[in-house]
Design a protein around this motif. Structure first.
Motif, PDB file in Angstrom:
ATOM      1  N   LYS A 285       0.844  -1.201   0.000  1.00  0.00           N
ATOM      2  CA  LYS A 285       0.000   0.000   0.000  1.00  0.00           C
ATOM      3  C   LYS A 285       0.876   1.247   0.000  1.00  0.00           C
ATOM      4  O   LYS A 285       0.576   2.229  -0.673  1.00  0.00           O
ATOM      5  N   GLY A 286       1.953   1.202   0.762  1.00  0.00           N
ATOM      6  CA  GLY A 286       2.877   2.327   0.824  1.00  0.00           C
ATOM      7  C   GLY A 286       3.508   2.616  -0.522  1.00  0.00           C
ATOM      8  O   GLY A 286       3.698   3.777  -0.895  1.00  0.00           O
ATOM      9  N   LYS A 287       3.813   1.576  -1.276  1.00  0.00           N
ATOM     10  CA  LYS A 287       4.391   1.772  -2.611  1.00  0.00           C
ATOM     11  C   LYS A 287       3.389   2.479  -3.521  1.00  0.00           C
ATOM     12  O   LYS A 287       3.760   3.376  -4.290  1.00  0.00           O
TER      13      LYS A 287
ATOM     14  N   LEU B 257       5.591   5.709   4.803  1.00  0.00           N
ATOM     15  CA  LEU B 257       6.866   5.846   5.510  1.00  0.00           C
ATOM     16  C   LEU B 257       7.530   4.490   5.728  1.00  0.00           C
ATOM     17  O   LEU B 257       8.757   4.370   5.630  1.00  0.00           O
ATOM     18  N   THR B 258       6.739   3.474   6.004  1.00  0.00           N
ATOM     19  CA  THR B 258       7.289   2.128   6.149  1.00  0.00           C
ATOM     20  C   THR B 258       7.886   1.674   4.821  1.00  0.00           C
ATOM     21  O   THR B 258       8.975   1.092   4.779  1.00  0.00           O
ATOM     22  N   TYR B 259       7.195   1.964   3.734  1.00  0.00           N
ATOM     23  CA  TYR B 259       7.717   1.635   2.408  1.00  0.00           C
ATOM     24  C   TYR B 259       9.050   2.340   2.161  1.00  0.00           C
ATOM     25  O   TYR B 259      10.033   1.707   1.760  1.00  0.00           O
ATOM     26  N   VAL B 260       9.105   3.641   2.411  1.00  0.00           N
ATOM     27  CA  VAL B 260      10.328   4.413   2.160  1.00  0.00           C
ATOM     28  C   VAL B 260      11.465   3.932   3.056  1.00  0.00           C
ATOM     29  O   VAL B 260      12.607   3.817   2.612  1.00  0.00           O
TER      30      VAL B 260
ATOM     31  N   GLY C 107      17.332   0.630  -0.764  1.00  0.00           N
ATOM     32  CA  GLY C 107      18.497   0.207  -0.004  1.00  0.00           C
ATOM     33  C   GLY C 107      18.374   0.471   1.491  1.00  0.00           C
ATOM     34  O   GLY C 107      19.289   0.184   2.244  1.00  0.00           O
ATOM     35  N   ASN C 108      17.244   1.011   1.926  1.00  0.00           N
ATOM     36  CA  ASN C 108      17.019   1.292   3.347  1.00  0.00           C
ATOM     37  C   ASN C 108      16.527   0.044   4.068  1.00  0.00           C
ATOM     38  O   ASN C 108      15.808  -0.766   3.497  1.00  0.00           O
TER      39      ASN C 108
END
Length: 145
Positions: A41-43, A118-121, A126-127
């Motif tokens: 969903k985050g993406k 934010l979870t996606y990012v 590479g995070n």
């Protein structure tokens, strides 16, 4: 010859065909299903609201929009990161580079949407960082009022 056919008959009855043999169970995912769903969903949220400025690779635009890949803002304090989305950001130094773009507030997104993006990012480009929860977003949003 009789023995040969008898042996074939015994083998046919005692060995399961290849399609009937049990396959090993798949290994459970390291991510919880809810967390994986949140990342998906985050993406989608990132694609809709963030990609234009921060780019598909999360590297931003030099001098304008900061990268999201391996930066202190993304990997560091979650409260600061949530605050950026709620308040927006203008003219900031990030990891020693000056960025002059203006990021508008994203406060119109729900707590769940902000947590998902934010979870996606925090787990893309590479995070590798812990998830952001809707409760954390709600707390920062409440403190802002």
């Amino acid at each position: 010859m009789k023995r040969y056919f008898a042996l074939l008959a015994v083998l046919a009855l005692t060995s399961a065909p290849a399609f009937a043999q049990k396959k090993p169970a798949p290994k459970p995912s390291a991510k919880k299903p809810a967390a994986a769903a949140g990342v998906l969903k985050g993406k989608a949220i990132y694609t809709q609201y963030c990609l234009t400025c921060h780019q598909a690779d999360g590297l931003g635009v030099e001098g304008m929009n900061p990268p999201l890949a391996k930066t202190d803002y993304v990997l560091g304090d979650k409260t600061r990161l949530i605050t950026v989305l709620l308040n927006g950001l203008k003219g900031e130094e990030i990891n020693g580079e000056d960025y002059h773009g203006v990021m508008p507030s994203q406060a119109y997104l729900t707590d769940q949407q902000l947590a998902d993006v934010l979870t996606y990012v925090r787990n893309s480009f590479g995070n590798k960082a812990t998830a952001v929860t809707p409760a954390e977003v709600k707390a920062v949003r409440a403190a802002k009022k």
